[in-house]
Design a protein around this motif. Structure first.
Motif, PDB file in Angstrom:
ATOM      1  N   ALA A 192       0.830  -1.206   0.000  1.00 46.52           N
ATOM      2  CA  ALA A 192       0.000   0.000   0.000  1.00 46.52           C
ATOM      3  C   ALA A 192       0.867   1.259   0.000  1.00 46.52           C
ATOM      4  CB  ALA A 192      -0.933  -0.017   1.211  1.00 46.52           C
ATOM      5  N   THR A 238     -13.660   7.130   8.319  1.00 50.52           N
ATOM      6  CA  THR A 238     -12.319   6.930   7.762  1.00 50.52           C
ATOM      7  C   THR A 238     -12.124   5.476   7.353  1.00 50.52           C
ATOM      8  OG1 THR A 238     -11.341   8.756   9.012  1.00 50.52           O
ATOM      9  CG2 THR A 238      -9.857   6.993   8.305  1.00 50.52           C
ATOM     10  N   VAL A 239     -12.604   4.550   8.166  1.00 54.75           N
ATOM     11  CA  VAL A 239     -12.482   3.122   7.852  1.00 54.75           C
ATOM     12  C   VAL A 239     -13.186   2.817   6.532  1.00 54.75           C
ATOM     13  CG1 VAL A 239     -13.093   0.790   8.593  1.00 54.75           C
ATOM     14  CG2 VAL A 239     -12.233   2.448  10.262  1.00 54.75           C
ATOM     15  N   ARG A 241     -13.841   4.886   4.028  1.00 54.95           N
ATOM     16  CA  ARG A 241     -13.100   5.470   2.912  1.00 54.95           C
ATOM     17  C   ARG A 241     -11.857   4.639   2.580  1.00 54.95           C
ATOM     18  NH1 ARG A 241     -14.126  10.293   5.662  1.00 54.95           N
ATOM     19  NH2 ARG A 241     -11.968  10.377   6.409  1.00 54.95           N
ATOM     20  N   GLN A 242     -11.164   4.207   3.621  1.00 62.01           N
ATOM     21  CA  GLN A 242      -9.979   3.393   3.377  1.00 62.01           C
ATOM     22  C   GLN A 242     -10.336   2.075   2.695  1.00 62.01           C
ATOM     23  OE1 GLN A 242      -7.939   2.911   7.105  1.00 62.01           O
ATOM     24  NE2 GLN A 242      -7.013   4.958   7.040  1.00 62.01           N
ATOM     25  N   GLN A 243     -11.375   1.441   3.163  1.00 61.78           N
ATOM     26  CA  GLN A 243     -11.760   0.156   2.580  1.00 61.78           C
ATOM     27  C   GLN A 243     -12.121   0.316   1.108  1.00 61.78           C
ATOM     28  OE1 GLN A 243     -14.510  -2.194   4.916  1.00 61.78           O
ATOM     29  NE2 GLN A 243     -15.331  -3.183   3.083  1.00 61.78           N
ATOM     30  N   ALA A 245     -11.058   2.723  -0.931  1.00 59.56           N
ATOM     31  CA  ALA A 245      -9.856   3.067  -1.688  1.00 59.56           C
ATOM     32  C   ALA A 245      -8.951   1.857  -1.892  1.00 59.56           C
ATOM     33  CB  ALA A 245      -9.096   4.180  -0.970  1.00 59.56           C
ATOM     34  N   VAL A 246      -8.794   1.064  -0.854  1.00 62.05           N
ATOM     35  CA  VAL A 246      -7.942  -0.121  -0.967  1.00 62.05           C
ATOM     36  C   VAL A 246      -8.551  -1.114  -1.935  1.00 62.05           C
ATOM     37  CG1 VAL A 246      -7.003  -2.090   0.285  1.00 62.05           C
ATOM     38  CG2 VAL A 246      -6.902   0.183   1.314  1.00 62.05           C
ATOM     39  N   TRP A 249      -7.904  -0.049  -5.410  1.00 56.47           N
ATOM     40  CA  TRP A 249      -6.498  -0.259  -5.788  1.00 56.47           C
ATOM     41  C   TRP A 249      -6.201  -1.728  -6.047  1.00 56.47           C
ATOM     42  CZ3 TRP A 249      -3.188  -2.096  -1.488  1.00 56.47           C
ATOM     43  CH2 TRP A 249      -1.923  -2.494  -1.949  1.00 56.47           C
ATOM     44  N   TYR A 257      -8.646  -6.198   4.058  1.00 56.03           N
ATOM     45  CA  TYR A 257      -8.977  -5.054   4.918  1.00 56.03           C
ATOM     46  C   TYR A 257     -10.375  -5.237   5.504  1.00 56.03           C
ATOM     47  CZ  TYR A 257      -9.323  -0.160   6.444  1.00 56.03           C
ATOM     48  OH  TYR A 257      -9.466   0.977   7.203  1.00 56.03           O
TER      49      TYR A 257
END
Length: 274
Positions: A192, A238-239, A241-243, A245-246, A249, A257
């Motif tokens: 990452a 935030t969690v 959004r991260q999930q 985005a990951v 990717w 995740y």
């Protein structure tokens, strides 16, 4: 020592146990492997014992150690029970994943059975033998067998930890979580960072203090108090959004995740309860 040992299979684990037991005065009687050459190498490493090339050559012993692969435990035990009088003896294997119930052939022949799992890597047998003191060994089995094996293990420097035989597979999975899967999660972190344009060597430098400090806190404080980050703070936006985005990717890493979110939420709940 009145207890004699026969080793069936003498890979890294068997060789180390044999050398350490012999050094503490226990009698290593015979070593049986698939070939005379490998058995001789094991005897040379152990510094004791004689070579056996067939189960029929084995003499009765107080303890028979099945230091064989997991898939060979049952057939090796059956062959041992057929060839040697086991009544009143002890038979144990060294698997971390299988319980002593795999030694039913020995039990039916009158032996007491157990499993002894040294919890460490045996990649370098000589180094392990030299630095074995303090090694934890998970044990389970018949009380009579453990009454003999526990003093012998302590004599070679082991720290004996009784485990629940019914949970042996879960016990072994604990080591996988603590070692193998930890590497997998760290690999996800490094990839990452690289996805954000950071070179891999620099990514390792960025991840190292986070990983080492987190692990140190777990072992010093316990898992729940060591937890930090957005889930611990209750920042689920935030969690999410991260999930997302990951996953965009790399789908597989996104699934990893996502799978880690629920158990981390449960850990955060435990932290709040303390």
């Amino acid at each position: 020592m009145p207890v004699t040992f026969n080793l069936i299979g003498a890979g890294h684990v068997g060789r180390v146990l044999g050398r350490l037991l012999a050094a503490r005065g226990y009698q290593i009687q015979q070593v049986l492997t698939r070939s005379a050459a490998s058995a001789q190498l094991a005897v040379d490493f152990i510094g004791a014992g004689s070579v056996a090339t067939d189960y029929a050559q084995l003499r009765p012993a107080g303890v028979h150690v099945l230091a064989v692969g997991d898939d060979q435990i049952v057939p090796a035990c059956a062959a041992l029970a057929q060839a040697v009088a086991l009544d009143g003896s002890i038979v144990f294997h060294c698997s971390g994943a299988l319980a002593s119930d795999r030694l039913q052939h020995a039990r039916e022949a009158g032996a007491l059975v157990a499993s002894v799992h040294p919890i460490r890597s045996f990649a370098d047998p000589a180094a392990v033998a030299a630095q074995f003191s303090g090694t934890f060994c998970g044990v389970e089995g018949d009380d009579g067998a453990l009454a003999v094996l526990t003093p012998a293990l302590r004599a070679i420097g082991a720290q004996v930890v009784p485990i629940n035989a019914e949970a042996k597979t879960v016990y072994h999975a604990a080591a996988v979580f603590a070692s193998n899967y930890l590497v997998t999660v760290l690999d996800a972190a490094l990839r990452a960072y690289q996805a954000a344009g950071i070179p891999e060597p620099v990514a390792r430098q960025l991840a190292q203090p986070l990983a080492t400090e987190s692990m140190a806190n777990v072992f010093r404080l316990g898992a729940a108090p060591a937890l930090s980050g957005p889930i611990a703070r209750g920042d689920l936006a935030t969690v999410a959004r991260q999930q997302q985005a990951v996953s965009a990717w790399d789908a597989a890493t996104g699934a990893l995740y996502a799978a880690l979110v629920p158990p981390t939420q449960a850990l955060a709940h435990r932290k709040q309860q303390k």
